[in-house]
Each structure stands twice: as C-alpha cells, then as structure tokens.
Design a protein around this motif. Structure first.
Motif, PDB file in Angstrom:
ATOM      1  N   GLU A   1      -3.205   3.365  -7.059  1.00 35.27           N
ATOM      2  CA  GLU A   1      -3.962   3.878  -8.136  1.00 35.27           C
ATOM      3  C   GLU A   1      -3.001   4.916  -9.179  1.00 35.27           C
TER       4      GLU A   1
ATOM      5  N   HIS B   1      -1.802   8.409   7.952  1.00 33.86           N
ATOM      6  CA  HIS B   1      -2.166   7.834   6.888  1.00 33.86           C
ATOM      7  C   HIS B   1      -3.460   8.148   6.255  1.00 33.86           C
TER       8      HIS B   1
ATOM      9  N   THR C   1       0.719  -1.163  -0.037  1.00 34.95           N
ATOM     10  CA  THR C   1       0.001  -0.071  -0.043  1.00 34.95           C
ATOM     11  C   THR C   1       0.816   1.154  -0.053  1.00 34.95           C
TER      12      THR C   1
ATOM     13  N   TRP D   1      -5.020  10.321  -1.316  1.00 34.94           N
ATOM     14  CA  TRP D   1      -4.915   9.496  -2.754  1.00 34.94           C
ATOM     15  C   TRP D   1      -4.274   8.442  -2.545  1.00 34.94           C
ATOM     16  N   SER D   2      -4.449   7.599  -3.553  1.00 33.33           N
ATOM     17  CA  SER D   2      -3.646   5.928  -3.247  1.00 33.33           C
ATOM     18  C   SER D   2      -2.547   5.592  -4.184  1.00 33.33           C
TER      19      SER D   2
ATOM     20  N   PRO E   1      -5.392   7.607   2.827  1.00 31.63           N
ATOM     21  CA  PRO E   1      -5.362   7.167   1.677  1.00 31.63           C
ATOM     22  C   PRO E   1      -6.463   7.572   0.951  1.00 31.63           C
ATOM     23  N   ARG E   2      -7.755   7.502   1.312  1.00 31.23           N
ATOM     24  CA  ARG E   2      -9.131   7.824   1.023  1.00 31.23           C
ATOM     25  C   ARG E   2      -9.656   9.138   0.938  1.00 31.23           C
TER      26      ARG E   2
END
Length: 302
Positions: free
Chosen positions: A150, A202, A57, A146-147, A204-205
C-alpha cells in the motif's frame, strides 16, 4: 507465538526519554547503528521464511535503485566487519552469520534483499522527487501495522496519512526539512512504541487490543519498540531508513529492577495520548484498564 530469547527492555522510550508523536531524533554512532542480538538467528530465519513464501509482500524496488541498493549492502557489510565480529564474519566475498553458519554471498541480487538477510533491521530507501521523498525500495519483513504494497512509491505525505498530527502539522514539516538537509555521514535515530497482543514480528495489518487486559491477560501483551535510524547515502543521495523491532513481554516488567519507574512513566504516556493517538495505537477501549494495571504494578513495587 514465539517470545524473545534475549533479556527484555534494551530500549525503553516510554520511560520519558522520548515522547510519542514527536520527531525526537538523536545522534547515533557507527558502532551502534546495527544491533545484532541473541535473537539474530530467529529474526533471520523469519525473514528467510517470508522471502520464500511472501516475497512481494515484504520486498519491492524501483528498477533505477540498483546502485543505491548496492550502496546499502556495502555499508552493512563494512559495518558488520568493523563492529560486529562476534556475530558476523566477512570472508571470500560472503558474510557468515556465526551462530547459524548461514553464508550470504555479497554478489547476490537484489542487493537490498541480500543486505536484509544479514541483519535484524528492515531496510527502506527514500528517494527525493517532485513531491518530496518517496518510498523507492524496501525490504520490510517486520512492519508495525502497515503494508509495503500500500505504501510503496508513495511520498512521505502518503505514507503518514493516518499518523495523527503529521500531515498539515509541525511534525511533517520538520521531517521534510530533516530529509532535505541531512548531510552525508550524519547518522540519527528515534524510537516508537506500541502495545501488541502477541509477539509476532510480521504485523502488516492494524491491530486492536481487547479490553480484557487485567490479571493474566496483561501478562500476554507485548511492548513493541521500533528503533529507527536515518542516513544519507553518499552516492545516490537517497535516505536509508532502518527499523529494528524489539518485542518485550509486558509480564517482564514485574521482574525488572526498574519496574516501578517504567510502569509509572508508561502509564503517564498512555494517559497523555489524545483520542486520535489512541485510535492510531489501537488502544481506544483499553487505555484506562492498561493504565490501571500499570498503576497496580507501580504500587506493588514500592
């Protein structure tokens, strides 16, 4: 939820010194390139947790980036030895983080991951290609909505496809020219800011701030500031992009000596955001209430 241990408001780009959704690059010195602070041990502990439990991740790298990763590690170790002896010590082929006693061997691989274990910054390698610069390697533990999975391997266009005014606009064209023309030895930086509902590192979303933000709810929000730097690596020619997260509780505004000016300027920047920018920052339903709360803080400080 953990709150920062260090004094808040080291960087305040919402005070008018920077403008949202602009490039806003300014020179950075080697002495200030990295920013170890009293939160260093906590940040590094969170990184180790993520490396152990969610490595895919937070870390990705193309196979041909090994040499560039080593360049990054050498740059980081050299900078820490020259300018940050109060927090790090280089000896015997390893770097020791003085507060925690953690030792990181400089021969450990992947080299970008090793470099990331030494500093609070996230480290991203952008590599030139037919479609412009792409994300070729990254240790990204503290993303702001953000990921890495992706975005990995995507060009600047793909990475910024949801950023208002970037693709097809002046900002994207300016960034492309800056990347193409950046010289070895040149070091520049910029800031972003956002409002977040918690102090987690953290993220990521995507997030949305709930509309109930008056009173005690306002005190639970955080100003998340990203300090970003860019430099070209002398060997590979890649661009190293660093991101340092500063998480400041909004409640601390009330205790700041500059609370009136900070509240007034943050309110002004909020009100200047258009609909797309508000949506990107997750503030569509809460901007006006937040601006009103900041106006009250400004008035109380007079």
């Amino acid at each position: 939820m953990q709150k920062p241990a260090s004094p808040p408001f080291r960087h305040t780009p919402y005070d008018g010194s920077s403008q949202p959704f602009t490039v806003g690059l300014k020179p950075v010195t080697e002495e200030t390139w990295l920013e170890p602070d009293p939160n260093l041990t906590r940040y590094l502990a969170e990184k180790e947790h993520l490396f152990t439990n969610a490595l895919e991740t937070v870390f990705r790298a193309e196979p041909a980036t090994d040499a560039a990763q080593r360049e990054v590690l050498n740059l980081v170790a050299d900078n820490l030895e020259r300018f940050h002896t109060g927090s790090h010590r280089l000896s015997g082929g390893a770097v020791e983080v003085l507060e925690s006693g953690q030792r990181v061997g400089l021969e450990e691989t992947p080299a970008l991951l090793t470099a990331s274990r030494l500093v609070q910054e996230d480290l991203i390698l952008m590599r030139p290609g037919p479609d412009g610069y792409r994300l070729a390697a990254a240790s990204l533990c503290f993303p702001s909505s953000w990921s890495l999975a992706e975005k990995f391997g995507q060009s600047m266009t793909g990475i910024h496809d949801n950023v208002p005014g970037f693709n097809g606009g002046r900002m994207g064209q300016m960034v492309a020219r800056i990347f193409d023309n950046m010289k070895t030895g040149q070091l520049v930086g910029r800031f972003n800011w956002s409002v977040y509902p918690d102090g987690d590192l953290h993220h990521p979303r995507p997030k949305q701030i709930r509309p109930e933000i008056s009173g005690s709810a306002l005190a639970r929000l955080f100003l998340r500031v990203e300090r970003q730097t860019l430099r070209r690596l002398p060997g590979s020619g890649d661009i190293l992009f660093t991101i340092k997260i500063h998480h400041d509780p909004l409640a601390a505004l009330a205790a700041s000596e500059d609370r009136a000016e900070l509240a007034r300027n943050l309110r002004r920047q909020l009100l200047d955001l258009d609909a797309d920018q508000l949506a990107y920052k997750g503030l569509v339903s809460t901007r006006d209430a937040l601006a009103e709360a900041l106006d009250g803080l400004f008035a109380a400080a007079q």
